[in-house]
Design an enzyme around this catalytic site. Structure first.
Site, PDB file in Angstrom:
ATOM      1  N   LYS A  48      -2.621  -8.450   3.921  1.00 49.04           N
ATOM      2  CA  LYS A  48      -1.364  -7.738   4.048  1.00 49.04           C
ATOM      3  C   LYS A  48      -1.388  -6.418   3.296  1.00 49.04           C
ATOM      4  O   LYS A  48      -0.578  -5.537   3.535  1.00 49.04           O
ATOM      5  CB  LYS A  48      -0.231  -8.594   3.439  1.00 49.04           C
ATOM      6  N   ASP A 105      -7.196  -1.893   1.792  1.00 50.53           N
ATOM      7  CA  ASP A 105      -6.484  -1.351   0.629  1.00 50.53           C
ATOM      8  C   ASP A 105      -7.450  -1.012  -0.512  1.00 50.53           C
ATOM      9  O   ASP A 105      -7.415   0.069  -1.067  1.00 50.53           O
ATOM     10  CB  ASP A 105      -5.376  -2.307   0.143  1.00 50.53           C
ATOM     11  N   ASP A 108     -13.484  -3.979  -3.631  1.00 55.84           N
ATOM     12  CA  ASP A 108     -13.803  -4.419  -4.994  1.00 55.84           C
ATOM     13  C   ASP A 108     -15.205  -5.046  -4.987  1.00 55.84           C
ATOM     14  O   ASP A 108     -16.197  -4.324  -5.001  1.00 55.84           O
ATOM     15  CB  ASP A 108     -12.709  -5.394  -5.448  1.00 55.84           C
ATOM     16  N   LYS A 136     -13.357   0.425  -6.002  1.00 58.71           N
ATOM     17  CA  LYS A 136     -13.570   0.021  -7.400  1.00 58.71           C
ATOM     18  C   LYS A 136     -15.044  -0.361  -7.519  1.00 58.71           C
ATOM     19  O   LYS A 136     -15.418  -1.529  -7.432  1.00 58.71           O
ATOM     20  CB  LYS A 136     -12.667  -1.179  -7.718  1.00 58.71           C
ATOM     21  N   ASP A 164      -1.065  -6.127  -4.473  1.00 62.10           N
ATOM     22  CA  ASP A 164      -0.131  -7.080  -5.085  1.00 62.10           C
ATOM     23  C   ASP A 164      -0.709  -7.849  -6.259  1.00 62.10           C
ATOM     24  O   ASP A 164      -1.926  -7.933  -6.437  1.00 62.10           O
ATOM     25  CB  ASP A 164       0.283  -8.115  -4.045  1.00 62.10           C
TER      26      ASP A 164
HETATM   27  P1  IMP Z   1     -13.243  -7.941  -2.542  1.00 62.17           P
HETATM   28  O1  IMP Z   1     -13.501  -8.972  -1.482  1.00 62.17           O
HETATM   29  O2  IMP Z   1     -13.603  -8.428  -3.915  1.00 62.17           O
HETATM   30  O3  IMP Z   1     -13.819  -6.574  -2.241  1.00 62.17           O
HETATM   31  O4  IMP Z   1     -11.686  -7.784  -2.694  1.00 62.17           O
HETATM   32  C1  IMP Z   1     -10.932  -7.199  -1.731  1.00 62.17           C
HETATM   33  C2  IMP Z   1      -9.526  -7.701  -1.823  1.00 62.17           C
HETATM   34  O5  IMP Z   1      -9.197  -8.169  -3.140  1.00 62.17           O
HETATM   35  C3  IMP Z   1      -8.582  -6.589  -1.526  1.00 62.17           C
HETATM   36  O6  IMP Z   1      -8.228  -6.578  -0.184  1.00 62.17           O
HETATM   37  C4  IMP Z   1      -7.411  -6.895  -2.416  1.00 62.17           C
HETATM   38  O7  IMP Z   1      -6.490  -7.706  -1.717  1.00 62.17           O
HETATM   39  C5  IMP Z   1      -7.948  -7.691  -3.554  1.00 62.17           C
HETATM   40  N1  IMP Z   1      -8.112  -6.887  -4.790  1.00 62.17           N
HETATM   41  C6  IMP Z   1      -9.267  -6.476  -5.371  1.00 62.17           C
HETATM   42  N2  IMP Z   1      -9.017  -5.763  -6.490  1.00 62.17           N
HETATM   43  C7  IMP Z   1      -7.666  -5.725  -6.619  1.00 62.17           C
HETATM   44  C8  IMP Z   1      -6.776  -5.100  -7.590  1.00 62.17           C
HETATM   45  O8  IMP Z   1      -7.158  -4.423  -8.561  1.00 62.17           O
HETATM   46  N3  IMP Z   1      -5.446  -5.302  -7.377  1.00 62.17           N
HETATM   47  C9  IMP Z   1      -4.953  -6.025  -6.327  1.00 62.17           C
HETATM   48  N4  IMP Z   1      -5.747  -6.591  -5.405  1.00 62.17           N
HETATM   49  C10 IMP Z   1      -7.087  -6.446  -5.552  1.00 62.17           C
HETATM   50 MG    MG Z   2      -5.718  -8.019  -0.153  1.00 59.81          MG
END
Ligand code: IMP
Ligand code: MG
Length: 186
Positions: A48, A105, A108, A136, A164
């Site tokens: 979302k 969004d 990470d 990030k 969020d």
């Molecule tokens: P990844 O799979 O670790 O790259 O994370 C991606 C998802 O984790 C994003 O779509 C966000 O929903 C969530 N996410 C990662 N870092 C943050 C943060 O600092 N704040 C809020 N949501 C985050």
């Molecule tokens: Mg997310």
């Protein structure tokens, strides 16, 4: 339980202002319009968190696009990805032979997007690229790079403009660092 609180009191620092977001989204939207000139990409938003960014970016793109969404969750109310991804909704379009641009969004660890990219590649699209509002890089565990990045953020948990904590703070019009006291001891 219904929480009543002042969202601003939970923000440590504003990282990206509303004005900076709008200006940068326009810039990246112009670049995407240039790069995809003569093509009609499918913009796939990852729900979302992408909602405000998707709305702004879609309007900043001046070439025809088709719109689609998918829903994946990796957090369960915390600040760390659980690593366990749940697919809640797939896209509606057939992407075979199409140019796909995924809007996200924040990138990470890269686990979410890696899974989505691999899933899409198996459907034989013409191309798959990634456009993320925030990058990030310190959190990365997967070998994945976004093709379009609006802002690079430091190693902090950020909220706002769609991002969020426990589904709160998504409606803040800027991106800010959440005070650790909000999620510590929870
Ligand atoms: P990844 O799979 O670790 O790259 O994370 C991606 C998802 O984790 C994003 O779509 C966000 O929903 C969530 N996410 C990662 N870092 C943050 C943060 O600092 N704040 C809020 N949501 C985050
Ligand atoms: Mg997310």
């Amino acid at each position: 339980m219904i929480n009543k609180f002042d969202m601003m009191e939970d923000i440590e620092q504003v990282l990206v202002s509303e004005e900076a977001l709008q200006a940068r989204i326009k810039e990246v939207g112009a670049q995407i319009s240039e790069d995809y000139r003569g093509k009609c990409p499918i913009l796939v938003g990852v729900l979302k968190g992408v909602v405000p960014f998707y709305a702004a970016m879609a309007q900043a793109i001046t070439i025809p696009v088709q719109e689609d969404f998918m829903c994946v969750t990796s957090f369960e109310g915390g600040t760390q990805s659980t690593g366990k991804l749940t697919f809640r909704k797939d896209i509606d379009h057939d992407i075979e032979g199409r140019d796909v641009l995924i809007l996200e969004d924040i990138l990470d660890s890269g686990r979410t997007l890696k899974l989505i990219v691999d899933l899409f590649q198996a459907r034989r699209p013409k191309s798959v690229k990634i456009c993320t509002m925030l990058d990030k890089p310190t959190g990365r565990t997967e070998d994945l790079k976004a093709d379009y990045v609006c802002f690079t953020v430091p190693d902090a948990f950020v909220v706002g403009y769609g991002l969020d904590y426990d589904d709160y703070y998504r409606n803040l019009p800027f991106v800010g660092v959440l005070k650790a006291s909000v999620y510590q001891d929870k």
